[in-house]
Design a protein around this motif. Structure first.
Motif, PDB file in Angstrom:
ATOM      1  N   MET A  78      14.785   4.721   0.259  1.00  0.00           N
ATOM      2  CA  MET A  78      13.680   5.388   0.938  1.00  0.00           C
ATOM      3  C   MET A  78      12.430   4.517   1.057  1.00  0.00           C
ATOM      4  O   MET A  78      11.503   4.857   1.780  1.00  0.00           O
ATOM      5  CB  MET A  78      13.321   6.692   0.203  1.00  0.00           C
ATOM      6  CG  MET A  78      14.378   7.768   0.306  1.00  0.00           C
ATOM      7  SD  MET A  78      14.085   9.186  -0.807  1.00  0.00           S
ATOM      8  CE  MET A  78      12.542   9.827  -0.155  1.00  0.00           C
ATOM      9  N   ALA A  87      10.979  12.507  -2.334  1.00  0.00           N
ATOM     10  CA  ALA A  87      11.650  11.924  -3.495  1.00  0.00           C
ATOM     11  C   ALA A  87      11.440  12.807  -4.724  1.00  0.00           C
ATOM     12  O   ALA A  87      12.354  13.007  -5.541  1.00  0.00           O
ATOM     13  CB  ALA A  87      11.124  10.514  -3.758  1.00  0.00           C
ATOM     14  N   THR A  88      10.241  13.344  -4.858  1.00  0.00           N
ATOM     15  CA  THR A  88       9.949  14.251  -5.972  1.00  0.00           C
ATOM     16  C   THR A  88      10.750  15.545  -5.845  1.00  0.00           C
ATOM     17  O   THR A  88      11.345  16.030  -6.819  1.00  0.00           O
ATOM     18  CB  THR A  88       8.447  14.577  -6.004  1.00  0.00           C
ATOM     19  OG1 THR A  88       7.701  13.366  -6.179  1.00  0.00           O
ATOM     20  CG2 THR A  88       8.128  15.544  -7.129  1.00  0.00           C
ATOM     21  N   LEU A 120      20.671  10.130  -6.948  1.00  0.00           N
ATOM     22  CA  LEU A 120      19.235   9.846  -6.939  1.00  0.00           C
ATOM     23  C   LEU A 120      18.925   8.359  -6.857  1.00  0.00           C
ATOM     24  O   LEU A 120      18.033   7.941  -6.102  1.00  0.00           O
ATOM     25  CB  LEU A 120      18.565  10.440  -8.187  1.00  0.00           C
ATOM     26  CG  LEU A 120      18.249  11.927  -8.177  1.00  0.00           C
ATOM     27  CD1 LEU A 120      17.538  12.317  -9.465  1.00  0.00           C
ATOM     28  CD2 LEU A 120      17.406  12.305  -6.971  1.00  0.00           C
ATOM     29  N   GLY A 161       8.312   8.783  -7.590  1.00  0.00           N
ATOM     30  CA  GLY A 161       9.068   9.951  -7.165  1.00  0.00           C
ATOM     31  C   GLY A 161       9.914  10.522  -8.282  1.00  0.00           C
ATOM     32  O   GLY A 161       9.912  11.735  -8.543  1.00  0.00           O
ATOM     33  N   TYR A 162      10.643   9.646  -8.960  1.00  0.00           N
ATOM     34  CA  TYR A 162      11.541  10.074 -10.037  1.00  0.00           C
ATOM     35  C   TYR A 162      10.760  10.659 -11.206  1.00  0.00           C
ATOM     36  O   TYR A 162      11.120  11.711 -11.758  1.00  0.00           O
ATOM     37  CB  TYR A 162      12.356   8.867 -10.491  1.00  0.00           C
ATOM     38  CG  TYR A 162      13.417   9.162 -11.532  1.00  0.00           C
ATOM     39  CD1 TYR A 162      14.700   9.546 -11.145  1.00  0.00           C
ATOM     40  CD2 TYR A 162      13.152   9.020 -12.882  1.00  0.00           C
ATOM     41  CE1 TYR A 162      15.687   9.789 -12.104  1.00  0.00           C
ATOM     42  CE2 TYR A 162      14.120   9.262 -13.839  1.00  0.00           C
ATOM     43  CZ  TYR A 162      15.390   9.644 -13.447  1.00  0.00           C
ATOM     44  OH  TYR A 162      16.356   9.881 -14.391  1.00  0.00           O
ATOM     45  N   VAL A 171       9.998   4.463  -5.997  1.00  0.00           N
ATOM     46  CA  VAL A 171      11.124   5.055  -6.719  1.00  0.00           C
ATOM     47  C   VAL A 171      10.664   5.620  -8.061  1.00  0.00           C
ATOM     48  O   VAL A 171      11.007   6.752  -8.434  1.00  0.00           O
ATOM     49  CB  VAL A 171      12.238   4.007  -6.925  1.00  0.00           C
ATOM     50  CG1 VAL A 171      13.284   4.514  -7.918  1.00  0.00           C
ATOM     51  CG2 VAL A 171      12.902   3.677  -5.601  1.00  0.00           C
ATOM     52  N   LEU A 202      16.854   7.312  -3.591  1.00  0.00           N
ATOM     53  CA  LEU A 202      15.443   6.974  -3.702  1.00  0.00           C
ATOM     54  C   LEU A 202      15.187   5.503  -3.378  1.00  0.00           C
ATOM     55  O   LEU A 202      14.181   5.168  -2.748  1.00  0.00           O
ATOM     56  CB  LEU A 202      14.920   7.304  -5.104  1.00  0.00           C
ATOM     57  CG  LEU A 202      14.338   8.714  -5.303  1.00  0.00           C
ATOM     58  CD1 LEU A 202      15.357   9.805  -4.968  1.00  0.00           C
ATOM     59  CD2 LEU A 202      13.843   8.893  -6.743  1.00  0.00           C
ATOM     60  N   THR A 251       8.866   3.195   4.949  1.00  0.00           N
ATOM     61  CA  THR A 251       9.817   4.110   4.365  1.00  0.00           C
ATOM     62  C   THR A 251      10.787   4.574   5.439  1.00  0.00           C
ATOM     63  O   THR A 251      10.544   4.416   6.622  1.00  0.00           O
ATOM     64  CB  THR A 251       9.107   5.348   3.776  1.00  0.00           C
ATOM     65  OG1 THR A 251       8.452   6.051   4.829  1.00  0.00           O
ATOM     66  CG2 THR A 251       8.066   4.921   2.731  1.00  0.00           C
ATOM     67  N   ALA A 305       7.454  10.297   1.940  1.00  0.00           N
ATOM     68  CA  ALA A 305       8.598   9.811   1.167  1.00  0.00           C
ATOM     69  C   ALA A 305       8.461  10.169  -0.309  1.00  0.00           C
ATOM     70  O   ALA A 305       9.432  10.571  -0.962  1.00  0.00           O
ATOM     71  CB  ALA A 305       8.734   8.298   1.338  1.00  0.00           C
TER      72      ALA A 305
END
Length: 447
Positions: free
Chosen positions: A369, A255-256, A362, A382-383, A379, A366, A445, A251
């Motif tokens: 997820m 996300a990345t 996004l 990943g962001y 979140v 995210l 996830t 995940a």
């Protein structure tokens, strides 16, 4: 009579809940405006000022690359901020971490505004500048994820994208505010601007911080997080949230990946263009003015695409933006190279539409997820890792490639294509998450 009282009580409860949601959305919007005003203001000043004042060199390109290096330092710190704020946000709650992140950002920006230059205190100046930039990065690393979750976890499942779109307007509003501030001070004579004018936008951060804290203190904790705490001790008994996320990294990796495309585009059309535009013949102030139009474009497109993600799905909107970015990558820099300010502005506005389609989904994507007990961490990591890989080094790499290739724009187009392609790969591996039950479990996830 009791039925009437019950009905009135229900109506009052619904009204209170809607009022609280509005306050949460407004708080998250204002917080995001402040965070991005400060963070993007630094990006602009890195292109216009910091190279000469904090990294003096006989070679202008070297000074610019060094200044963009400090810009990258802030992006390096963002994943660290995501881990730190995510850890405590998943353990203690979202609200307290958001108050702290805003305070750190406002304080760091104010201190940049009073920081002596290299010619005054020598090597200590760039060192302190980097330290303050790292603090900014840590603060932003905690802000976006927390602000997104406060909105997403308060919203009804079919309105997450719509309400998150309002929150995400904070990015273009912050960019618009920083651009207006820069335009105002760049209107000063160059000597005055370099001596003291550039400091004014940073000092304004203190006023914005006071307003933001006043609003943010009025909101309540996320009901999804509060429910998880009430129903079980699972949230507090979780292992370290970051380790939980890393144990099953799929995940986080996806996300990345989905975030890299929009961040590469942001770096190219909002930060690097401030150095590249004057290098190919545009006046500095004309390039800054074009960013006003791109900010207005984003104010329309981000909420539009966010709302569309509630209807069409997160994947559909994101993929459309990625394909558009690939198709437009080479025409964009042909328009930039035209020498016409009007054509430059139109090109950057079209590119911003593509970026917004990539960026807008996004927050809900995210958030859907990750489970409640690791959501803030997942979140944010990943962001922010996407921001580091997509935007942190892109201006510096772009400046180096342009210098290496005699001002050719081909490497810039290829960077944009590569970023969008990574997003396509990431999104293609995701299941559509629209409407997922956010209270279903603590740490799993959905990918």
């Amino acid at each position: 009579m009791s039925d009437l009282q019950s009905s009135a009580s229900t109506d009052e409860t619904v009204h209170d809940q809607r009022g609280q949601v509005r306050r949460v959305v407004m708080s998250s919007l204002l917080g995001t405006v402040i965070e991005y005003y400060d963070f993007l203001l630094y990006s602009t000043m890195a292109a216009l000022v910091f190279g000469r004042l904090y990294f003096p060199s006989s070679n202008g390109a070297v000074s610019t690359i060094a200044a963009f290096g400090t810009l990258a330092a802030g992006y390096v710190a963002r994943p660290l901020g995501g881990v730190l704020f995510g850890h405590f946000g998943d353990r203690l709650g979202r609200k307290s971490m958001l108050i702290l992140s805003m305070s750190l950002m406002g304080g760091a920006s104010f201190l940049i505004g009073v920081l002596p230059t290299f010619h005054t205190i020598g090597i200590a100046a760039p060192i302190l500048l980097v330290v303050l930039r790292l603090v900014q990065g840590i603060a932003v690393g905690g802000e976006w994820g927390g602000a997104a979750l406060m909105v997403i976890e308060h919203a009804e499942s079919d309105k997450r994208g719509t309400l998150a779109g309002v929150m995400q307007m904070g990015s273009p509003l912050g960019s618009l505010a920083s651009t207006v501030a820069v335009l105002a001070v760049t209107a000063l004579p160059d000597e005055s601007f370099m001596l003291w004018g550039w400091r004014i936008p940073f000092l304004i951060s203190a006023i914005l911080l006071a307003i933001g804290l006043y609003v943010r203190l009025s909101v309540v904790e996320s009901p999804v997080f509060a429910q998880a705490v009430e129903e079980a001790s699972a949230v507090k008994s979780q292992r370290i949230p970051a380790l939980q996320v890393l144990r099953r990294p799929r995940a986080l990796i996806l996300a990345t990946a989905v975030g890299i495309g929009p961040f590469v585009m942001t770096a190219l059309i909002s930060s690097h263009i401030l150095a590249y535009g004057p290098a190919v013949g545009y006046d500095k102030s004309d390039v800054v003015r074009t960013l006003l139009f791109t900010s207005f474009t984003a104010l329309v497109c981000i909420p539009l695409f966010s709302a569309l993600s509630d209807r069409l799905g997160r994947r559909t909107v994101s993929l459309a933006g990625a394909v558009g970015a690939i198709v437009f990558a080479f025409p964009l820099y042909a328009m930039v190279g035209s020498g016409s300010v009007l054509v430059l502005t139109i090109g950057l506005m079209i590119a911003m539409v593509m970026q917004n389609a990539l960026y807008a989904p996004l927050a809900p994507m995210l958030s859907e997820m990750f489970g409640t007990g690791v959501r803030y961490t997942g979140v944010s990591m990943g962001y922010q890792v996407a921001s580091l890989l997509g935007a942190g080094f892109t201006p510096m790499i772009a400046a180096w490639l342009v210098d290496l290739n005699d001002d050719s724009s081909i490497p810039l187009s290829l960077l944009m294509v590569a970023g969008a392609a990574i997003t396509i790969v990431g999104v293609s591996q995701l299941r559509e998450s629209r409407g997922r039950d956010l209270t279903s479990d603590i740490s799993s996830t959905s990918v």
